[in-house]
Design an enzyme around this catalytic site. Structure first.
Site, PDB file in Angstrom:
ATOM      1  N   ASP A 149      27.748  32.577 -28.077  1.00  0.00           N
ATOM      2  CA  ASP A 149      27.443  32.673 -26.659  1.00  0.00           C
ATOM      3  C   ASP A 149      26.026  33.263 -26.572  1.00  0.00           C
ATOM      4  O   ASP A 149      25.549  33.870 -27.537  1.00  0.00           O
ATOM      5  CB  ASP A 149      28.485  33.597 -26.010  1.00  0.00           C
ATOM      6  CG  ASP A 149      28.121  33.994 -24.608  1.00  0.00           C
ATOM      7  OD1 ASP A 149      27.810  33.101 -23.811  1.00  0.00           O
ATOM      8  OD2 ASP A 149      28.145  35.206 -24.310  1.00  0.00           O
ATOM      9  N   ASP A 199      24.275  34.960 -23.320  1.00  0.00           N
ATOM     10  CA  ASP A 199      24.139  36.185 -22.524  1.00  0.00           C
ATOM     11  C   ASP A 199      25.109  37.257 -23.000  1.00  0.00           C
ATOM     12  O   ASP A 199      26.324  37.068 -22.955  1.00  0.00           O
ATOM     13  CB  ASP A 199      24.424  35.875 -21.036  1.00  0.00           C
ATOM     14  CG  ASP A 199      23.434  34.875 -20.451  1.00  0.00           C
ATOM     15  OD1 ASP A 199      22.260  34.938 -20.835  1.00  0.00           O
ATOM     16  OD2 ASP A 199      23.850  34.050 -19.624  1.00  0.00           O
ATOM     17  N   GLY A 218      30.335  34.342 -18.274  1.00  0.00           N
ATOM     18  CA  GLY A 218      30.755  33.020 -18.738  1.00  0.00           C
ATOM     19  C   GLY A 218      31.098  32.056 -17.614  1.00  0.00           C
ATOM     20  O   GLY A 218      31.511  30.929 -17.859  1.00  0.00           O
ATOM     21  N   VAL A 219      30.927  32.520 -16.379  1.00  0.00           N
ATOM     22  CA  VAL A 219      31.304  31.703 -15.217  1.00  0.00           C
ATOM     23  C   VAL A 219      30.032  31.162 -14.545  1.00  0.00           C
ATOM     24  O   VAL A 219      29.009  31.848 -14.498  1.00  0.00           O
ATOM     25  CB  VAL A 219      32.139  32.579 -14.245  1.00  0.00           C
ATOM     26  CG1 VAL A 219      32.403  31.877 -12.933  1.00  0.00           C
ATOM     27  CG2 VAL A 219      33.454  32.974 -14.915  1.00  0.00           C
ATOM     28  N   ARG A 260      27.066  29.846 -12.031  1.00  0.00           N
ATOM     29  CA  ARG A 260      26.369  30.543 -10.932  1.00  0.00           C
ATOM     30  C   ARG A 260      27.057  30.324  -9.581  1.00  0.00           C
ATOM     31  O   ARG A 260      27.279  31.255  -8.815  1.00  0.00           O
ATOM     32  CB  ARG A 260      24.935  30.013 -10.880  1.00  0.00           C
ATOM     33  CG  ARG A 260      23.980  30.879 -10.096  1.00  0.00           C
ATOM     34  CD  ARG A 260      22.622  30.206 -10.048  1.00  0.00           C
ATOM     35  NE  ARG A 260      22.173  29.783 -11.367  1.00  0.00           N
ATOM     36  CZ  ARG A 260      21.279  28.809 -11.589  1.00  0.00           C
ATOM     37  NH1 ARG A 260      20.753  28.160 -10.572  1.00  0.00           N
ATOM     38  NH2 ARG A 260      20.919  28.484 -12.808  1.00  0.00           N
ATOM     39  N   LYS A 281      22.271  27.697 -17.073  1.00  0.00           N
ATOM     40  CA  LYS A 281      21.262  26.645 -16.911  1.00  0.00           C
ATOM     41  C   LYS A 281      19.886  27.162 -17.321  1.00  0.00           C
ATOM     42  O   LYS A 281      18.914  26.415 -17.343  1.00  0.00           O
ATOM     43  CB  LYS A 281      21.251  26.145 -15.469  1.00  0.00           C
ATOM     44  CG  LYS A 281      22.556  25.409 -15.137  1.00  0.00           C
ATOM     45  CD  LYS A 281      22.478  24.652 -13.836  1.00  0.00           C
ATOM     46  CE  LYS A 281      23.610  23.647 -13.768  1.00  0.00           C
ATOM     47  NZ  LYS A 281      24.440  23.723 -12.600  1.00  0.00           N
ATOM     48  N   ASN A 282      19.816  28.458 -17.625  1.00  0.00           N
ATOM     49  CA  ASN A 282      18.549  29.049 -18.070  1.00  0.00           C
ATOM     50  C   ASN A 282      18.523  29.258 -19.584  1.00  0.00           C
ATOM     51  O   ASN A 282      17.673  29.999 -20.091  1.00  0.00           O
ATOM     52  CB  ASN A 282      18.335  30.390 -17.357  1.00  0.00           C
ATOM     53  CG  ASN A 282      18.112  30.204 -15.857  1.00  0.00           C
ATOM     54  OD1 ASN A 282      17.142  29.568 -15.450  1.00  0.00           O
ATOM     55  ND2 ASN A 282      19.023  30.711 -15.056  1.00  0.00           N
TER      56      ASN A 282
END
Ligand code: B16
Ligand code: MG
Length: 217
Positions: free
Chosen positions: A8, A10, A45-46, A48, A113-114
């Protein structure tokens, strides 16, 4: 046999999960909506838009939800400009090279998306054999899509991959993909993880092989 490790982004590779929290907090304060770190656990994990729906449960107008989510993203993208290569969490580079030296493939599996922005700022894109970000998938975690696509891009069977995750929804996603999941955090926050360590620097390839072999069916 263990053949791939999917990370993962973040909260595992770097502290952008702290950035997400600060940006949602800024938005929540502007609109006088309650938001704290405990609530933020559910955002990990969810996607935006789903986070914005959770933060503003009374707003049913999807255009307004999108506007608020975009506002949060503007704060986030601005904050990401401060990221420098030294912001990679301790031990991550060493762990990635240990995996590669042992012919274990490495991937990123993030619903952000970043993803590309963050990995570029950290200058670590070339350390991964495959990168899956939020623009590559429709459903965010806890759906397995992000990890299944990661395994596919690595050319591996999902059951030969282990996921490293800091989010409850991410552990659920790994299990739904038929993969074992190492939690980064505490047993209290991630009770369903197959193993939990405080950070990536506390992990070795041997730990992963032992975990894999102990659960191999
Ligand atoms: P963005 P991960 C997730 O990334 C974050 O955990 C989550 O908090 C965030 O809302 C989501 O990405 C979407 O991020 O707004 O940048 O598209 O944990 O899957 O790496
Ligand atoms: Mg995360």
């Amino acid at each position: 046999m263990l053949k791939g490790v999917i990370f993962d982004l973040d909260g595992v590779i770097t502290d952008t999960s702290g950035f997400h929290y600060l940006c949602w907090k800024r938005l929540a304060d502007e609109y006088s909506v309650p938001f704290d770190k405990e609530f933020n656990e559910r955002f990990k994990g969810v996607s935006r838009l789903d986070c914005a729906r959770m933060l503003f449960p009374d707003i049913k107008d999807e255009e307004e939800i999108e506007r608020l989510a975009n506002k949060k993203n503007d704060y986030y993208v601005e904050m990401c400009q401060q990221i420098v290569p030294e912001d990679i969490f301790p031990g991550v580079i060493e762990f990635l090279s240990e995996l590669r030296k042992n012919n274990i493939k490495t991937a990123i599996g993030s619903v952000s998306k970043n993803t590309d922005l963050v990995l570029s700022r950290l200058q670590v894109k070339e350390l991964f054999d495959a990168i899956v970000g939020g623009r590559d998938i429709k459903r965010s975690k806890p759906a397995p899509d992000v990890f299944l696509l990661g395994a596919e891009k690595l050319g591996l069977d999902p059951k030969d991959c282990i996921v490293i995750e800091d989010a409850y929804a991410g552990i659920e996603a790994a299990h739904a993909a038929g993969m074992l999941a190492v939690g980064i955090g505490t047993k209290e926050n991630l009770p369903i993880a197959d193993m939990v360590v405080p950070s990536v620097k506390d992990l070795s390839l041997n730990d992963l092989i032992e975990l894999y072999n102990s659960k191999a069916k």
